[in-house]
Design a protein around this motif. Structure first.
Motif, PDB file in Angstrom:
ATOM      1  N   THR A 119      -8.395   3.105  -1.413  1.00 48.60           N
ATOM      2  CA  THR A 119      -8.367   2.965   0.276  1.00 48.60           C
ATOM      3  C   THR A 119      -8.823   4.832   0.705  1.00 48.60           C
ATOM      4  O   THR A 119      -7.692   5.449   0.304  1.00 48.60           O
ATOM      5  CB  THR A 119      -8.010   2.606   1.223  1.00 48.60           C
ATOM      6  OG1 THR A 119      -6.370   2.393   1.121  1.00 48.60           O
ATOM      7  CG2 THR A 119      -8.522   1.045   0.840  1.00 48.60           C
ATOM      8  N   GLU A 120      -9.609   5.618   1.826  1.00 46.39           N
ATOM      9  CA  GLU A 120      -9.324   6.372   1.947  1.00 46.39           C
ATOM     10  C   GLU A 120      -9.811   6.346   3.639  1.00 46.39           C
ATOM     11  O   GLU A 120      -9.414   4.920   3.589  1.00 46.39           O
ATOM     12  CB  GLU A 120      -9.928   7.571   1.872  1.00 46.39           C
ATOM     13  CG  GLU A 120      -9.615   8.745   0.889  1.00 46.39           C
ATOM     14  CD  GLU A 120      -9.265  10.020   1.841  1.00 46.39           C
ATOM     15  OE1 GLU A 120      -9.045   9.613   3.140  1.00 46.39           O
ATOM     16  OE2 GLU A 120      -7.969  10.829   1.231  1.00 46.39           O
ATOM     17  N   GLU A 135       0.821  -0.839  -0.104  1.00 43.99           N
ATOM     18  CA  GLU A 135      -0.049   0.013  -0.240  1.00 43.99           C
ATOM     19  C   GLU A 135       0.742   1.629   0.030  1.00 43.99           C
ATOM     20  O   GLU A 135       1.811   1.361   0.429  1.00 43.99           O
ATOM     21  CB  GLU A 135      -0.792   0.473   1.025  1.00 43.99           C
ATOM     22  CG  GLU A 135      -1.308   1.523   1.386  1.00 43.99           C
ATOM     23  CD  GLU A 135      -2.588   1.204   3.223  1.00 43.99           C
ATOM     24  OE1 GLU A 135      -3.446   0.233   3.139  1.00 43.99           O
ATOM     25  OE2 GLU A 135      -2.113   1.434   3.549  1.00 43.99           O
ATOM     26  N   GLU A 151     -11.826   4.197   6.301  1.00 45.18           N
ATOM     27  CA  GLU A 151     -10.564   3.446   7.573  1.00 45.18           C
ATOM     28  C   GLU A 151     -11.257   4.014   8.440  1.00 45.18           C
ATOM     29  O   GLU A 151     -11.339   5.370   8.614  1.00 45.18           O
ATOM     30  CB  GLU A 151      -9.254   3.472   7.132  1.00 45.18           C
ATOM     31  CG  GLU A 151      -8.455   3.357   8.514  1.00 45.18           C
ATOM     32  CD  GLU A 151      -7.215   3.543   8.586  1.00 45.18           C
ATOM     33  OE1 GLU A 151      -5.982   2.668   8.984  1.00 45.18           O
ATOM     34  OE2 GLU A 151      -6.582   3.762   7.091  1.00 45.18           O
ATOM     35  N   HIS A 158      -6.003  -3.569   8.394  1.00 45.18           N
ATOM     36  CA  HIS A 158      -4.256  -2.873   9.003  1.00 45.18           C
ATOM     37  C   HIS A 158      -3.954  -2.908  10.243  1.00 45.18           C
ATOM     38  O   HIS A 158      -4.433  -2.993  11.457  1.00 45.18           O
ATOM     39  CB  HIS A 158      -4.206  -1.218   9.425  1.00 45.18           C
ATOM     40  CG  HIS A 158      -4.485  -0.493   7.950  1.00 45.18           C
ATOM     41  ND1 HIS A 158      -4.297   1.216   7.001  1.00 45.18           N
ATOM     42  CD2 HIS A 158      -3.869  -0.908   6.846  1.00 45.18           C
ATOM     43  CE1 HIS A 158      -3.944   1.321   6.204  1.00 45.18           C
ATOM     44  NE2 HIS A 158      -4.253   0.337   5.418  1.00 45.18           N
ATOM     45  N   HIS A 204      -3.634   4.575  -1.481  1.00 47.07           N
ATOM     46  CA  HIS A 204      -4.191   4.628   0.231  1.00 47.07           C
ATOM     47  C   HIS A 204      -4.151   6.643   0.150  1.00 47.07           C
ATOM     48  O   HIS A 204      -3.095   7.072   0.703  1.00 47.07           O
ATOM     49  CB  HIS A 204      -3.601   3.781   1.493  1.00 47.07           C
ATOM     50  CG  HIS A 204      -3.990   4.221   2.998  1.00 47.07           C
ATOM     51  ND1 HIS A 204      -5.374   4.360   3.312  1.00 47.07           N
ATOM     52  CD2 HIS A 204      -2.974   4.762   4.048  1.00 47.07           C
ATOM     53  CE1 HIS A 204      -5.893   3.846   4.428  1.00 47.07           C
ATOM     54  NE2 HIS A 204      -4.626   4.839   5.157  1.00 47.07           N
TER      55      HIS A 204
END
Length: 497
Positions: free
Chosen positions: A89-90, A28, A143, A207, A56
């Motif tokens: 992803t954010e 990532e 996330e 994560h 990310h």
């Protein structure tokens, strides 16, 4: 959901080590640190070997009161395409506040801040997520973040908030088990309860990271080894569902490659341990309430079609449900109905957004609340009612420290020029000068602040800093041709007369 396997956060400092690590299925990369036209050679080589690279993002601010910036969305989409990523992803966070919605100066946090778990914030977040989904070429996952502070008047638990978000938007979830641990220490929230309330089929990946505790506060540093409590939460999650992917995050204070490999081994071991354990939700005594007042044991029984079954039957039911979840293609969680949610304030579930939707009043209220909080954190305005003053002080110092660290990375010459006095000087500057336009602008403003205020007694340091500032403050770098340099020197002499 695509099975990713075991991965690690790619950072330039450990790029060579990551390429040599055995058993790395994917990496990532921080999206904002990747230039689509000039990908780092290390990432190019990893992609050529078939290693998946997922961008990310950290700057969209999906939890903010304003709609996502079109330029930022376009930039993120370009990085997705450049990396050939199957997912992007954010974070569920806000990173800036102020501006037109509050008729106040725009402020940047420089870090991720929590959104209040309220109906207003959820309505705004859902619309923002839909806007991002429409603009991005691949599925989006968001996330959960770590928090030092709690908002007063919250209406949902973290698990309920995430469940509603996934239900209303179909967005995937990136579950950070280290952040669940952080919120357990800092906010007294139960990680097992949060996991029990999550829509497991919506999880994109997980994560794992380390941190440290100081004065009873857990700091999610990403600069320390993963502690056992975080691995225990990972095991609990893996006992409920096999995560499609698990990734180790490390942002600084990098250890030797062998230590990172041992941490990855511990993460694999935690997942394997969870795979053979009975889900913890099935071990909770009957009658323990979870979401909607239903006991964990009852929920497990009902999910497996065993309503009314004895508690002894639940472990088998949990195992059956886990197997079903892993073998069934992911789908959106079932809809839930809440008294506070009416036809007026519920956005359409087909993903469309009504023009002038009812999120506009919610945005106004959220904007005022977020601007008030951020101003207290970075500009020294009064603490908003209902917040813990001591904890806000901890958060303010953490933001200032993070800001100093990042400026030192984007402008590494500054710590060299200023030496040991860099951090003290920057923290003094940050107290009265909130960041308004990103870290690079912040670095220039900091240098200008030192030069304009006559705060540098050492003539050599002052001259070096002035030269650095002049090289970067104009629209283009200053020419170094001898004739141009002579003309500049002559002009300076004439101006002094």
């Amino acid at each position: 959901m695509e099975r990713l396997g075991t991965g690690i956060g790619w950072r330039p400092e450990i790029a060579d080590a990551v390429e040599r690590m055995p058993g790395i299925d994917w990496v990532e990369a921080v999206a904002e640190n990747v230039c689509p036209g000039h990908l780092p050679e290390s990432l190019v080589r990893l992609r050529e070997r078939g290693v998946t690279v997922i961008p990310h993002g950290v700057s969209l601010g999906l939890g903010g009161a304003e709609r996502p910036d079109a330029g930022r969305l376009t930039a993120l989409a370009e990085r997705v395409q450049a990396l050939g990523a199957p997912l992007v992803t954010e974070h569920i966070a806000f990173v800036r506040a102020g501006g037109p919605l509050t008729a106040s100066p725009r402020l940047e946090a420089g870090h991720l801040l929590p959104v209040p778990r309220t109906r207003d914030a959820l309505d705004v977040l859902c619309e923002n997520v839909r806007i991002a989904q429409d603009a991005l070429p691949v599925p989006l996952a968001v996330e959960n973040i770590a928090a030092l502070i709690s908002w007063p008047g919250e209406e949902m638990t973290e698990g309920q908030f995430l469940y509603e978000l996934a239900d209303r938007t179909g967005v995937r979830l990136l579950i950070d088990v280290a952040n669940l641990h952080t919120n357990h220490v800092n906010r007294g929230e139960d990680p097992a309860k949060a996991l029990a309330e999550l829509p497991l089929e919506a999880i994109a990946y997980v994560h794992v990271a380390g941190g440290f505790e100081r004065d009873g506060v857990w700091h999610d540093s990403h600069a320390h080894a993963v502690p056992q409590p975080v691995l225990d939460i990972l095991t609990d999650l893996a006992s409920r569902v096999t995560p499609p992917g698990v990734l180790l995050e490390r942002d600084e204070n990098f250890p030797e490659p062998g230590e990172l490999e041992r941490e990855l081994g511990a993460i694999r071991g935690a997942v394997e341990k969870g795979a053979v354990e009975t889900p913890r939700a099935a071990q909770v005594p009957r009658g323990t309430p979870t979401r909607d007042g239903v006991s964990s044991a009852e929920a497990a029984s009902e999910a497996a079609g065993l309503e009314g079954a004895s508690p002894e039957a639940v472990p088998a039911a949990g195992a059956a449900e886990r197997a079903r979840t892993e073998s069934t293609p992911p789908k959106a969680p079932p809809a839930t109905t809440h008294p506070a949610e009416t036809a007026v304030d519920t956005p359409p579930r087909d993903g469309t957004v009504r023009a002038g939707a009812v999120t506009d009043p919610a945005r106004q209220r959220l904007a005022l609340a977020q601007a008030s909080l951020l101003s207290a954190l970075v500009a020294g305005t009064p603490v908003p009612e209902g917040f813990d003053r001591v904890r806000l002080g901890v958060q303010a110092r953490a933001l200032a420290g993070k800001r100093a660290d990042v400026v030192a990375k984007v402008a590494p010459e500054l710590p060299v020029i200023l030496g040991n006095g860099y951090r003290r000087a920057f923290l003094g500057y940050s107290h009265g000068h909130p960041m308004t336009d990103g870290y690079r602008r912040d670095a220039l403003d900091f240098a200008g602040y030192l030069l304009a205020g006559g705060r540098l007694e050492d003539a050599r340091v002052r001259a070096e800093l002035q030269e650095w500032w002049l090289e970067r403050s104009g629209p283009t770098p200053r020419s170094r041709r001898p004739g141009v340099r002579l003309a500049r020197a002559t002009r300076r002499v004439l101006l002094r007369r």
